[in-house]
Design a protein around this motif. Sequence first.
Motif, PDB file in Angstrom:
ATOM      1  N   VAL A  55       0.833  -1.203   0.000  1.00 11.60           N
ATOM      2  CA  VAL A  55       0.000   0.000   0.000  1.00 11.60           C
ATOM      3  C   VAL A  55       0.868   1.252   0.000  1.00 11.60           C
ATOM      4  CG1 VAL A  55      -1.673   1.333   1.346  1.00 11.60           C
ATOM      5  CG2 VAL A  55      -1.964  -1.134   1.096  1.00 11.60           C
ATOM      6  N   THR A  56       1.921   1.241   0.812  1.00 10.04           N
ATOM      7  CA  THR A  56       2.802   2.409   0.898  1.00 10.04           C
ATOM      8  C   THR A  56       3.510   2.681  -0.418  1.00 10.04           C
ATOM      9  OG1 THR A  56       3.165   1.910   3.244  1.00 10.04           O
ATOM     10  CG2 THR A  56       4.702   3.430   2.186  1.00 10.04           C
ATOM     11  N   VAL A  57       4.059   1.650  -1.039  1.00 11.70           N
ATOM     12  CA  VAL A  57       4.751   1.820  -2.321  1.00 11.70           C
ATOM     13  C   VAL A  57       3.771   2.301  -3.393  1.00 11.70           C
ATOM     14  CG1 VAL A  57       5.963   0.598  -4.176  1.00 11.70           C
ATOM     15  CG2 VAL A  57       6.563   0.154  -1.791  1.00 11.70           C
ATOM     16  N   GLY A  58       2.550   1.779  -3.367  1.00 13.67           N
ATOM     17  CA  GLY A  58       1.556   2.218  -4.340  1.00 13.67           C
ATOM     18  C   GLY A  58       1.217   3.693  -4.198  1.00 13.67           C
ATOM     19  N   ILE A  59       1.031   4.164  -2.973  1.00 17.59           N
ATOM     20  CA  ILE A  59       0.707   5.575  -2.755  1.00 17.59           C
ATOM     21  C   ILE A  59       1.903   6.463  -3.090  1.00 17.59           C
ATOM     22  CG2 ILE A  59       0.130   7.276  -0.972  1.00 17.59           C
ATOM     23  CD1 ILE A  59      -1.626   5.200   0.330  1.00 17.59           C
ATOM     24  N   VAL A  60       3.110   6.031  -2.713  1.00 14.41           N
ATOM     25  CA  VAL A  60       4.313   6.807  -3.060  1.00 14.41           C
ATOM     26  C   VAL A  60       4.463   6.908  -4.571  1.00 14.41           C
ATOM     27  CG1 VAL A  60       6.843   6.776  -2.994  1.00 14.41           C
ATOM     28  CG2 VAL A  60       5.544   6.332  -0.909  1.00 14.41           C
ATOM     29  N   ALA A  61       4.242   5.806  -5.289  1.00 16.10           N
ATOM     30  CA  ALA A  61       4.343   5.828  -6.748  1.00 16.10           C
ATOM     31  C   ALA A  61       3.278   6.739  -7.364  1.00 16.10           C
ATOM     32  CB  ALA A  61       4.201   4.405  -7.291  1.00 16.10           C
ATOM     33  N   LEU A  62       2.059   6.721  -6.809  1.00 16.14           N
ATOM     34  CA  LEU A  62       0.993   7.586  -7.317  1.00 16.14           C
ATOM     35  C   LEU A  62       1.353   9.054  -7.146  1.00 16.14           C
ATOM     36  CD1 LEU A  62      -1.933   7.919  -8.396  1.00 16.14           C
ATOM     37  CD2 LEU A  62      -2.690   7.836  -6.006  1.00 16.14           C
ATOM     38  N   PHE A  63       1.841   9.423  -5.973  1.00 13.01           N
ATOM     39  CA  PHE A  63       2.178  10.819  -5.698  1.00 13.01           C
ATOM     40  C   PHE A  63       3.437  11.265  -6.435  1.00 13.01           C
ATOM     41  CE2 PHE A  63      -0.054  11.227  -1.295  1.00 13.01           C
ATOM     42  CZ  PHE A  63      -1.234  10.848  -1.899  1.00 13.01           C
ATOM     43  N   THR A  64       4.271  10.300  -6.849  1.00 10.68           N
ATOM     44  CA  THR A  64       5.523  10.651  -7.512  1.00 10.68           C
ATOM     45  C   THR A  64       5.364  10.740  -9.027  1.00 10.68           C
ATOM     46  OG1 THR A  64       6.773   9.552  -5.748  1.00 10.68           O
ATOM     47  CG2 THR A  64       7.946  10.000  -7.794  1.00 10.68           C
ATOM     48  N   PHE A  65       4.609   9.805  -9.620  1.00  9.27           N
ATOM     49  CA  PHE A  65       4.532   9.724 -11.077  1.00  9.27           C
ATOM     50  C   PHE A  65       3.334  10.454 -11.663  1.00  9.27           C
ATOM     51  CE2 PHE A  65       7.083   5.967  -9.980  1.00  9.27           C
ATOM     52  CZ  PHE A  65       8.157   6.155 -10.835  1.00  9.27           C
ATOM     53  N   ALA A  67       1.365  13.529 -12.221  1.00 11.62           N
ATOM     54  CA  ALA A  67       1.587  14.967 -12.073  1.00 11.62           C
ATOM     55  C   ALA A  67       0.386  15.698 -11.463  1.00 11.62           C
ATOM     56  CB  ALA A  67       1.960  15.579 -13.418  1.00 11.62           C
ATOM     57  N   PRO A  68      -0.864  15.448 -11.892  1.00 12.79           N
ATOM     58  CA  PRO A  68      -1.998  16.162 -11.273  1.00 12.79           C
ATOM     59  C   PRO A  68      -2.138  15.874  -9.779  1.00 12.79           C
ATOM     60  CG  PRO A  68      -2.665  15.169 -13.349  1.00 12.79           C
ATOM     61  CD  PRO A  68      -1.320  14.620 -13.033  1.00 12.79           C
ATOM     62  N   VAL A  69      -1.954  14.600  -9.395  1.00 12.81           N
ATOM     63  CA  VAL A  69      -2.037  14.249  -7.973  1.00 12.81           C
ATOM     64  C   VAL A  69      -0.909  14.912  -7.210  1.00 12.81           C
ATOM     65  CG1 VAL A  69      -1.966  12.350  -6.317  1.00 12.81           C
ATOM     66  CG2 VAL A  69      -3.199  12.079  -8.468  1.00 12.81           C
ATOM     67  N   ARG A  70       0.280  14.912  -7.780  1.00 21.81           N
ATOM     68  CA  ARG A  70       1.438  15.530  -7.124  1.00 21.81           C
ATOM     69  C   ARG A  70       1.212  17.024  -6.916  1.00 21.81           C
ATOM     70  NH1 ARG A  70       5.153  14.111 -10.577  1.00 21.81           N
ATOM     71  NH2 ARG A  70       5.263  16.088 -11.684  1.00 21.81           N
ATOM     72  N   PHE A  71       0.671  17.682  -7.943  1.00 16.80           N
ATOM     73  CA  PHE A  71       0.421  19.122  -7.825  1.00 16.80           C
ATOM     74  C   PHE A  71      -0.641  19.409  -6.761  1.00 16.80           C
ATOM     75  CE2 PHE A  71      -2.075  22.855  -9.085  1.00 16.80           C
ATOM     76  CZ  PHE A  71      -1.094  23.827  -9.069  1.00 16.80           C
ATOM     77  N   TYR A  72      -1.678  18.593  -6.742  1.00 15.76           N
ATOM     78  CA  TYR A  72      -2.760  18.811  -5.770  1.00 15.76           C
ATOM     79  C   TYR A  72      -2.249  18.612  -4.344  1.00 15.76           C
ATOM     80  CZ  TYR A  72      -7.247  18.363  -3.398  1.00 15.76           C
ATOM     81  OH  TYR A  72      -8.307  18.536  -2.540  1.00 15.76           O
ATOM     82  N   ILE A  73      -1.461  17.591  -4.144  1.00 14.95           N
ATOM     83  CA  ILE A  73      -0.951  17.310  -2.804  1.00 14.95           C
ATOM     84  C   ILE A  73      -0.015  18.417  -2.337  1.00 14.95           C
ATOM     85  CG2 ILE A  73       0.562  15.756  -1.503  1.00 14.95           C
ATOM     86  CD1 ILE A  73      -2.287  14.757  -1.893  1.00 14.95           C
ATOM     87  N   GLN A  74       0.852  18.869  -3.232  1.00 10.55           N
ATOM     88  CA  GLN A  74       1.820  19.904  -2.852  1.00 10.55           C
ATOM     89  C   GLN A  74       1.153  21.242  -2.571  1.00 10.55           C
ATOM     90  OE1 GLN A  74       4.722  19.982  -5.994  1.00 10.55           O
ATOM     91  NE2 GLN A  74       5.741  18.110  -5.302  1.00 10.55           N
ATOM     92  N   THR A  75       0.002  21.479  -3.171  1.00  9.83           N
ATOM     93  CA  THR A  75      -0.695  22.748  -2.956  1.00  9.83           C
ATOM     94  C   THR A  75      -1.724  22.685  -1.829  1.00  9.83           C
ATOM     95  OG1 THR A  75      -2.232  22.134  -4.733  1.00  9.83           O
ATOM     96  CG2 THR A  75      -0.364  23.543  -5.322  1.00  9.83           C
ATOM     97  N   HIS A  76      -1.835  21.534  -1.179  1.00  7.27           N
ATOM     98  CA  HIS A  76      -2.754  21.387  -0.044  1.00  7.27           C
ATOM     99  C   HIS A  76      -2.026  20.737   1.134  1.00  7.27           C
ATOM    100  CE1 HIS A  76      -5.565  21.898  -3.408  1.00  7.27           C
ATOM    101  NE2 HIS A  76      -6.453  22.290  -2.511  1.00  7.27           N
ATOM    102  N   PRO A  77      -1.115  21.461   1.766  1.00  7.89           N
ATOM    103  CA  PRO A  77      -0.351  20.893   2.887  1.00  7.89           C
ATOM    104  C   PRO A  77      -1.205  20.547   4.096  1.00  7.89           C
ATOM    105  CG  PRO A  77       0.027  23.258   2.700  1.00  7.89           C
ATOM    106  CD  PRO A  77      -0.743  22.862   1.483  1.00  7.89           C
ATOM    107  N   SER A  78      -2.432  21.074   4.148  1.00  4.52           N
ATOM    108  CA  SER A  78      -3.309  20.727   5.275  1.00  4.52           C
ATOM    109  C   SER A  78      -3.623  19.235   5.306  1.00  4.52           C
ATOM    110  CB  SER A  78      -4.604  21.532   5.197  1.00  4.52           C
ATOM    111  OG  SER A  78      -5.281  21.283   3.975  1.00  4.52           O
ATOM    112  N   LEU A  79      -3.621  18.592   4.133  1.00  2.98           N
ATOM    113  CA  LEU A  79      -3.844  17.148   4.088  1.00  2.98           C
ATOM    114  C   LEU A  79      -2.716  16.403   4.791  1.00  2.98           C
ATOM    115  CD1 LEU A  79      -5.102  16.746   0.399  1.00  2.98           C
ATOM    116  CD2 LEU A  79      -6.468  16.761   2.503  1.00  2.98           C
ATOM    117  N   TYR A  80      -1.518  16.937   4.651  1.00  3.22           N
ATOM    118  CA  TYR A  80      -0.376  16.324   5.346  1.00  3.22           C
ATOM    119  C   TYR A  80      -0.543  16.438   6.852  1.00  3.22           C
ATOM    120  CZ  TYR A  80       4.394  15.517   6.959  1.00  3.22           C
ATOM    121  OH  TYR A  80       5.505  15.041   7.633  1.00  3.22           O
TER     122      TYR A  80
END
Length: 255
Positions: A55-65, A67-80
């Motif tokens: 599960v961890t590798v899958g989520i890391v790969a999704l957030f890394t490869f 681009a739309p998910v990566r941009f959304y995550i980086q612009t919403h640090p409250s989720l972190y």
Amino acid sequence: MKKGKQVSNDNEPPTYQEATAGYGEMEAQFAWDDKNIRRTFIRKVYAILMLQLSVTVGIVALFTFCAPVRFYIQTHPSLYMASYIMFFATYIALSCCGELRRQFPWNVMLLVCFTLSMAFMMGFVSSFYNTKSVMLCLGITALVCLSVSVFSFQSRIDVTSCQGVLFSLTMTLFLCAITISIVVPFGYVPWLHATYAVIGAILFTLFLAFDTQMLLGNKRYAISPEEYIFATLSLYLDIIYLFSFLLQILGGGRE
């Protein structure tokens, strides 16, 4: 001449040989049962651990490869921050509440929430690093984990007795973290951060060997077969922290 008749006394206590007859078989049976329980415990822990890592590798790969998910995550640090709060709450519940982590299905539910929150945090952090660096660190982490597992299964060295070394390295890492927090506002010091990351990678490699030998139960200290959730939690955290420190050492920022 008549032969004397041997008189038996039923009230006499049994001899040592009679009292201990069958003891060796019972001891062997108990030892065999303990080995079976330990093997079942090990298989259960590694099965859960493989699911967590997948599960961890899958989520890391999704957030890394992606681009739309990566941009959304980086612009919403409250989720972190939300995932960090969930991680902290579930970790405290699993670590401190012994009855809760041994009670089904609450232990599984807490472990799922813990894994998802930690995977989200690692995906968020990995999204700021170069894709090749993330894949390189994943590969190195896998090789280190395999090497440590083989070492723990085969070596006669008792890592569970080296608690003083682990404590010393932990205090060194803690002092480095305090120093970095003081120095960073005045300017970034690359060699200090590199030292911190190297010590952290070495420390959690040793912790991985320590927890693996605790799981195997063939050294001075062992973990109870009832604590499969806690054993899985310990190994998972060792691997995740090892990956995070390797990422700090080898990871390059995105262009």
